[in-house]
Design an enzyme around this catalytic site. Structure first.
Site, PDB file in Angstrom:
ATOM      1  CE1 TYR A  88       0.434   1.931   4.221  1.00 31.04           C
ATOM      2  CE2 TYR A  88       0.777  -0.417   4.589  1.00 31.04           C
ATOM      3  CZ  TYR A  88       0.903   0.893   5.010  1.00 31.04           C
ATOM      4  OH  TYR A  88       1.499   1.183   6.214  1.00 31.04           O
ATOM      5  CB  CYS A  89       1.846   3.848  -1.663  1.00 29.80           C
ATOM      6  SG  CYS A  89       0.995   3.717  -3.246  1.00 29.80           S
ATOM      7  CB  THR A  90      -0.151   8.410  -0.633  1.00 28.56           C
ATOM      8  OG1 THR A  90       0.978   8.492   0.225  1.00 28.56           O
ATOM      9  CG2 THR A  90      -1.121   9.541  -0.322  1.00 28.56           C
TER      10      THR A  90
ATOM     11  CB  ILE B 222      -3.576   5.597   2.668  1.00 30.77           C
ATOM     12  CG1 ILE B 222      -2.404   4.633   2.864  1.00 30.77           C
ATOM     13  CG2 ILE B 222      -4.112   6.063   4.016  1.00 30.77           C
ATOM     14  CD1 ILE B 222      -1.129   5.320   3.325  1.00 30.77           C
TER      15      ILE B 222
END
Length: 320
Positions: A178-180, A207
């Site tokens: 996951y990342c932004t 996110i």
């Protein structure tokens, strides 16, 4: 109803005329009165823009009218004021700097991890055969991360490929990256697959989308964003602050840039230390002759700076 929107988006797609597209796109954004930061490359488009609701809608309509961006998904935040001061559109070799430029090895248009919608990610993340992998930089996951996530000691995403050997211990697990907003996971998951990881997933929309569609459950702290908000709330289910003041260690979720422009370090600092240190990370930065005036926000419009020779643990953000 908010008067302004902030749009976060990316799309891996072929832009044959990328350099000219960047120049034309800048003029188009200015005509709409938008502010923001966009990166254009031959491999696609990556941006965050902000403006009136009407201007943002006109921008989205124009982008979606271009068949090259059919798969692009906008993440929309309502904001009280524009999230940028100026409008920048830059042509670069990649839309997120990874150093992975061989399309025969890493090409998100052809092969990436399996995309999980937020609710699917939430249902899967706590299984015994799963590892949650944060592919963001130190200053991002120090502010907020998923509970029990594996984090990497990297200053920039371009350092991610060098960490693959450290992740080898998880090859028999399902890897949930996951990342932004999702853009880094496209290349991170593709690289993991290339390196022999067989069961790789990514949080679709990152996110930000997880917060909107799954209530942000079990995301601890705040999410760092690449505009003058610096951070946003994600978790409306079981929120918790995990970040600490760089100077005194008190619990705080306020992230700022050091007021010394030649340092410009991103770090968390409580209001008391912010006042005492005048928005600086150290006494040395407080005494710097080019120190900027601290207004309590810790956000400064970027201007060209001399090369930073100071070695710091946390580096300023350079990617969208």
């Amino acid at each position: 109803m908010a008067k302004y929107n902030t749009l976060l988006y990316y799309c891996y797609t072929t832009i044959a005329d990328a350099e000219q597209y960047a120049a034309d796109h800048l003029q188009f954004c200015k005509q709409l009165g938008l502010t923001g930061r966009i990166i254009v490359a031959g491999e696609g488009l990556n941006g965050t823009v902000s403006g009136t609701v009407e201007a943002c809608q006109a921008y989205m309509d124009a982008i979606k009218a271009d068949s090259r961006f059919d798969s692009l998904e906008f993440k929309i935040d309502e904001v009280d004021e524009p999230s940028f001061v100026k409008m920048h559109v830059r042509y670069k070799s990649e839309i997120v700097h990874s150093g992975l430029r061989d399309p025969h090895i890493i090409n998100p248009q052809q092969k990436t991890g399996k995309h999980l919608e937020p609710v699917e990610f939430m249902e899967m993340k706590d299984r015994d055969d799963v590892v949650i992998l944060d592919v963001r930089s130190n200053y991002e996951h120090s502010l907020g991360k998923f509970k029990n996530a594996v984090t990497l000691d990297i200053d920039n995403f371009r350092d991610f490929p060098a960490m693959i050997n450290e992740l080898a211990q998880y090859k028999d697990k399902k890897i949930l990256t996951y990342c932004t907003g999702g853009i880094k996971c496209e290349k991170a998951s593709a690289l993991l697959l290339h390196e022999g990881f067989t069961d790789v997933y990514q949080l679709h929309g990152g996110i930000i989308k997880y917060g909107k569609e799954a209530g942000g459950k079990d995301f601890e702290g705040k999410c760092y964003v690449f505009d003058n908000r610096l951070s946003v709330d994600v978790n409306s289910v079981n929120p918790e602050v995990i970040s600490k003041c760089y100077n005194c260690g008190a619990i705080t979720d306020k992230m700022i840039n050091c007021a010394n422009p030649e340092c410009n370090e991103h770090f968390t600092q409580c209001d008391a230390c912010g006042t005492k240190m005048e928005g600086c990370c150290s006494d040395a930065c407080m005494s710097h002759p080019r120190k900027r005036t601290y207004d309590g926000t810790g956000y400064y419009v970027k201007v060209p700076q001399p090369v930073n020779t100071k070695k710091t643990k946390l580096q300023p953000a350079t990617e969208i």
